[in-house]
Design an enzyme around this catalytic site. Structure first.
Site, PDB file in Angstrom:
ATOM      1  N   CYS A   1     -19.618  -6.335   3.324  1.00 55.03           N
ATOM      2  CA  CYS A   1     -18.883  -5.157   3.783  1.00 55.03           C
ATOM      3  C   CYS A   1     -17.572  -5.115   3.008  1.00 55.03           C
ATOM      4  O   CYS A   1     -16.983  -6.162   2.737  1.00 55.03           O
ATOM      5  CB  CYS A   1     -18.609  -5.299   5.287  1.00 55.03           C
ATOM      6  SG  CYS A   1     -17.565  -3.982   5.949  1.00 55.03           S
TER       7      CYS A   1
ATOM      8  N   CYS B   1       0.837  -1.207   0.000  1.00 56.91           N
ATOM      9  CA  CYS B   1       0.000   0.000   0.000  1.00 56.91           C
ATOM     10  C   CYS B   1       0.874   1.261   0.000  1.00 56.91           C
ATOM     11  O   CYS B   1       1.897   1.332   0.683  1.00 56.91           O
ATOM     12  CB  CYS B   1      -0.913  -0.011   1.230  1.00 56.91           C
ATOM     13  SG  CYS B   1      -2.065   1.384   1.255  1.00 56.91           S
TER      14      CYS B   1
ATOM     15  N   CYS C   1       0.442   4.653   7.054  1.00 58.68           N
ATOM     16  CA  CYS C   1      -0.209   4.459   8.369  1.00 58.68           C
ATOM     17  C   CYS C   1       0.753   3.720   9.313  1.00 58.68           C
ATOM     18  O   CYS C   1       1.199   2.603   9.003  1.00 58.68           O
ATOM     19  CB  CYS C   1      -1.508   3.688   8.186  1.00 58.68           C
ATOM     20  SG  CYS C   1      -2.551   4.410   6.887  1.00 58.68           S
TER      21      CYS C   1
ATOM     22  N   ARG D   1     -17.831  -3.136  17.869  1.00 55.14           N
ATOM     23  CA  ARG D   1     -17.125  -4.381  17.535  1.00 55.14           C
ATOM     24  C   ARG D   1     -15.751  -4.462  18.167  1.00 55.14           C
ATOM     25  O   ARG D   1     -14.917  -3.566  18.020  1.00 55.14           O
ATOM     26  CB  ARG D   1     -16.987  -4.525  16.014  1.00 55.14           C
ATOM     27  CG  ARG D   1     -16.260  -5.816  15.639  1.00 55.14           C
ATOM     28  CD  ARG D   1     -16.169  -6.046  14.150  1.00 55.14           C
ATOM     29  NE  ARG D   1     -17.470  -6.058  13.563  1.00 55.14           N
ATOM     30  CZ  ARG D   1     -17.800  -5.400  12.459  1.00 55.14           C
ATOM     31  NH1 ARG D   1     -16.897  -4.690  11.831  1.00 55.14           N
ATOM     32  NH2 ARG D   1     -19.017  -5.456  11.981  1.00 55.14           N
TER      33      ARG D   1
ATOM     34  N   CYS E   1     -16.585  -9.418   5.256  1.00 53.41           N
ATOM     35  CA  CYS E   1     -15.943  -8.126   5.056  1.00 53.41           C
ATOM     36  C   CYS E   1     -14.657  -8.311   4.257  1.00 53.41           C
ATOM     37  O   CYS E   1     -13.773  -9.066   4.665  1.00 53.41           O
ATOM     38  CB  CYS E   1     -15.647  -7.513   6.422  1.00 53.41           C
ATOM     39  SG  CYS E   1     -14.817  -5.933   6.302  1.00 53.41           S
TER      40      CYS E   1
ATOM     41  N   CYS F   1     -19.526   1.759   8.686  1.00 55.65           N
ATOM     42  CA  CYS F   1     -18.766   1.069   9.730  1.00 55.65           C
ATOM     43  C   CYS F   1     -17.534   1.934   9.967  1.00 55.65           C
ATOM     44  O   CYS F   1     -16.671   2.048   9.088  1.00 55.65           O
ATOM     45  CB  CYS F   1     -18.379  -0.324   9.261  1.00 55.65           C
ATOM     46  SG  CYS F   1     -17.259  -1.172  10.388  1.00 55.65           S
TER      47      CYS F   1
ATOM     48  N   CYS G   1       0.391  -0.074  10.318  1.00 56.48           N
ATOM     49  CA  CYS G   1      -0.099  -1.069   9.350  1.00 56.48           C
ATOM     50  C   CYS G   1       0.990  -1.959   8.761  1.00 56.48           C
ATOM     51  O   CYS G   1       2.005  -1.479   8.244  1.00 56.48           O
ATOM     52  CB  CYS G   1      -0.854  -0.364   8.225  1.00 56.48           C
ATOM     53  SG  CYS G   1      -1.716  -1.542   7.161  1.00 56.48           S
TER      54      CYS G   1
HETATM   55  N1  SAM Z   1      -6.789   0.446   3.238  1.00 60.00           N
HETATM   56  C1  SAM Z   1      -8.068   0.602   3.799  1.00 60.00           C
HETATM   57  C2  SAM Z   1      -8.126   1.720   4.827  1.00 60.00           C
HETATM   58  O1  SAM Z   1      -7.094   2.163   5.257  1.00 60.00           O
HETATM   59  O2  SAM Z   1      -9.235   2.109   5.172  1.00 60.00           O
HETATM   60  C3  SAM Z   1      -8.637  -0.670   4.396  1.00 60.00           C
HETATM   61  C4  SAM Z   1      -7.800  -1.604   5.202  1.00 60.00           C
HETATM   62  S1  SAM Z   1      -7.171  -1.021   6.763  1.00 60.00           S
HETATM   63  C5  SAM Z   1      -6.113  -2.375   7.121  1.00 60.00           C
HETATM   64  C6  SAM Z   1      -8.542  -1.120   7.877  1.00 60.00           C
HETATM   65  C7  SAM Z   1      -8.320  -0.733   9.301  1.00 60.00           C
HETATM   66  O3  SAM Z   1      -7.636  -1.766  10.000  1.00 60.00           O
HETATM   67  C8  SAM Z   1      -7.508   0.486   9.621  1.00 60.00           C
HETATM   68  O4  SAM Z   1      -8.224   1.667   9.446  1.00 60.00           O
HETATM   69  C9  SAM Z   1      -7.146   0.274  11.075  1.00 60.00           C
HETATM   70  O5  SAM Z   1      -8.144   0.825  11.908  1.00 60.00           O
HETATM   71  C10 SAM Z   1      -7.141  -1.241  11.212  1.00 60.00           C
HETATM   72  N2  SAM Z   1      -5.775  -1.761  11.449  1.00 60.00           N
HETATM   73  C11 SAM Z   1      -4.831  -1.969  10.513  1.00 60.00           C
HETATM   74  N3  SAM Z   1      -3.692  -2.415  11.072  1.00 60.00           N
HETATM   75  C12 SAM Z   1      -3.919  -2.495  12.404  1.00 60.00           C
HETATM   76  C13 SAM Z   1      -3.103  -2.878  13.517  1.00 60.00           C
HETATM   77  N4  SAM Z   1      -1.839  -3.245  13.387  1.00 60.00           N
HETATM   78  N5  SAM Z   1      -3.658  -2.834  14.755  1.00 60.00           N
HETATM   79  C14 SAM Z   1      -4.956  -2.438  14.898  1.00 60.00           C
HETATM   80  N6  SAM Z   1      -5.748  -2.062  13.885  1.00 60.00           N
HETATM   81  C15 SAM Z   1      -5.247  -2.073  12.651  1.00 60.00           C
HETATM   82  C1  DTB Z   2     -11.381  -2.701  11.381  1.00 61.76           C
HETATM   83  O1  DTB Z   2     -11.638  -1.668  12.023  1.00 61.76           O
HETATM   84  N1  DTB Z   2     -10.574  -3.681  11.790  1.00 61.76           N
HETATM   85  C2  DTB Z   2     -10.421  -4.692  10.791  1.00 61.76           C
HETATM   86  C3  DTB Z   2     -11.436  -4.246   9.705  1.00 61.76           C
HETATM   87  N2  DTB Z   2     -11.862  -2.965  10.190  1.00 61.76           N
HETATM   88  C4  DTB Z   2     -11.036  -4.190   8.303  1.00 61.76           C
HETATM   89  C5  DTB Z   2      -9.015  -4.834  10.312  1.00 61.76           C
HETATM   90  C6  DTB Z   2      -8.066  -5.162  11.432  1.00 61.76           C
HETATM   91  C7  DTB Z   2      -6.731  -5.369  10.850  1.00 61.76           C
HETATM   92  C8  DTB Z   2      -5.734  -5.777  11.880  1.00 61.76           C
HETATM   93  C9  DTB Z   2      -4.379  -5.905  11.334  1.00 61.76           C
HETATM   94  C10 DTB Z   2      -4.218  -6.950  10.275  1.00 61.76           C
HETATM   95  O2  DTB Z   2      -4.706  -8.097  10.436  1.00 61.76           O
HETATM   96  O3  DTB Z   2      -3.546  -6.670   9.289  1.00 61.76           O
HETATM   97 FE1  SF4 Z   3      -2.871   1.192   3.388  1.00 60.34          FE
HETATM   98 FE2  SF4 Z   3      -2.805  -0.020   5.756  1.00 60.34          FE
HETATM   99 FE3  SF4 Z   3      -3.159   2.611   5.638  1.00 60.34          FE
HETATM  100 FE4  SF4 Z   3      -5.138   0.960   4.792  1.00 60.34          FE
HETATM  101  S1  SF4 Z   3      -4.364   1.147   6.889  1.00 60.34           S
HETATM  102  S2  SF4 Z   3      -4.382   2.821   3.773  1.00 60.34           S
HETATM  103  S3  SF4 Z   3      -3.905  -0.723   3.964  1.00 60.34           S
HETATM  104  S4  SF4 Z   3      -1.307   1.472   4.978  1.00 60.34           S
END
Ligand code: SAM
Ligand code: DTB
Ligand code: SF4
Length: 328
Positions: A134, A59, A63, A266, A103, A194, A66
């Protein structure tokens, strides 16, 4: 079809009011949250969603939490967009395991138009299985939400992640306002929202309260509110921080329940690390939705057997599709 839309918010929450909830004695806070919960929901019913990463890694965004950002060296293998049959097979397995919502998450800043057609096809096919749908695809451009709605999309996940004033310390490649803009497009297209956030990223309680306040003041309030506990992924900038006190996590769930009384709250990322007793406190605090299945997007989630055992010990059951709220 049951209308899950929430009424327009009656009350605007101030930061001081939300902080005052956080500051209550723990027992008083949980009692208040459980009381509100019972006015709106069956207290022993939990909505079950399953996640699938349909496009993993690489990506462009930065973030700080992530695993999927191309800017962090997390060792994650990139994968292309899955094909439709693979997604349908995963949805069928999730349905057989008891999930009512599927989802699909993509590691994009936002979908390209050519990819959106493929995702719309996935939504159509999953919907045809009788599941709620979703997706979480990042920021949307005008017209894209409508295309997803036409395909039968029920929910779009797009988190505020943290309070506006802390956002720039976690993410610099897009802004908090960009997130609000996509949320407005989703709402305007008639898709359920959501929207939640992450706690445990080194933010203060005031920032946590600010996040909950912003979520509670969305008008109408989001139908679904994921509360993620930071999963510390090695190689991400936030991997080295201090662990959040579990009671602070439970307090956040309770404050979300009180301020978003008719939303599903959730327990999302980080459930694996909470253990049974803290999860039970979260359900008491008003959490009524979880992700089931042993993987979230890229990190681990409790095994199905562990969740079954916990539900049995606590007398919890899965919520039927489009479960109606209790009159209250
Ligand atoms: N790229 C899209 C976005 O950023 O909306 C969708 C996927 S993103 C992985 C969805 C959500 O997962 C993020 O907004 C964040 O709240 C959660 N998330 C991602 N990595 C995480 C982590 N290491 N710990 C907790 N929550 C995480
Ligand atoms: C949300 O708030 N949590 C989920 C879903 N929306 C998409 C994602 C959690 C991702 C946790 C880190 C991972 O597994 O990469
Ligand atoms: Fe990309 Fe992860 Fe940020 Fe979603 S949360 S925009 S997958 S870096």
């Amino acid at each position: 079809m049951t209308d899950l839309s929430l009424p327009l918010t009656a009350k605007a929450w101030s930061l001081d009011e939300v902080e005052a909830l956080y500051a209550l004695p723990f027992n008083d806070l949980l009692f208040q949250a459980q009381t509100v919960h019972r006015q709106h929901f069956d207290p022993n019913s939990v909505q079950l969603s399953t996640l699938l990463s349909i496009k993993t890694g690489g990506c462009s965004e930065d973030c700080g939490y992530c695993s999927q950002s191309a800017r962090h060296d997390t060792g994650l293998e990139r994968e292309k967009l899955l094909d439709v049959p693979a997604v349908v097979a995963a949805a069928q397995a999730a349905k057989a395991a008891g999930a009512t919502r599927f989802c699909m998450g993509a590691a994009w800043r936002g979908p390209k138009d050519k990819d959106l057609g493929a995702v719309a096809e996935m939504v159509r096919e999953v919907k045809a299985l009788g599941m709620e749908t979703c997706v979480t695809l990042g920021m949307l451009k005008p017209g894209q939400a409508e295309q997803l709605k036409d395909a039968g999309l029920d929910y779009y996940n797009h988190n505020l992640d943290t309070a506006a004033e802390f956002y720039g310390q976690v993410i610099t490649t897009h802004s908090h306002n960009d997130r609000l803009d996509t949320l407005a497009q989703v709402r305007d297209a008639g898709i359920h929202v959501c929207c939640g956030g992450i706690i445990g990223m080194g933010e203060s309680r005031r920032i946590r309260a600010g996040l909950v306040m912003e979520l509670a003041n969305l008008n109408p309030q989001p139908e679904s509110v994921p509360i993620n506990r930071l999963v510390k992924v090695p190689g991400t900038p936030l991997a080295q921080g201090e662990d959040l006190d579990p009671f602070e996590f439970v307090r956040t769930v309770a404050v979300a329940r009180i301020t978003l009384p008719a939303s599903h709250v959730r327990l999302s990322a980080g459930r694996q690390e909470l253990g049974e007793a803290v999860q039970a406190l979260c359900f008491l605090a008003g959490a009524n939705s979880i992700f089931c299945g042993d993987r979230l997007l890229t990190t681990r989630n409790p095994e199905a057997d562990a969740d079954r055992a916990l539900f049995s010990k606590l007398g919890l059951h899965g919520e039927p599709v489009q479960g109606r709220r209790c009159a209250g």
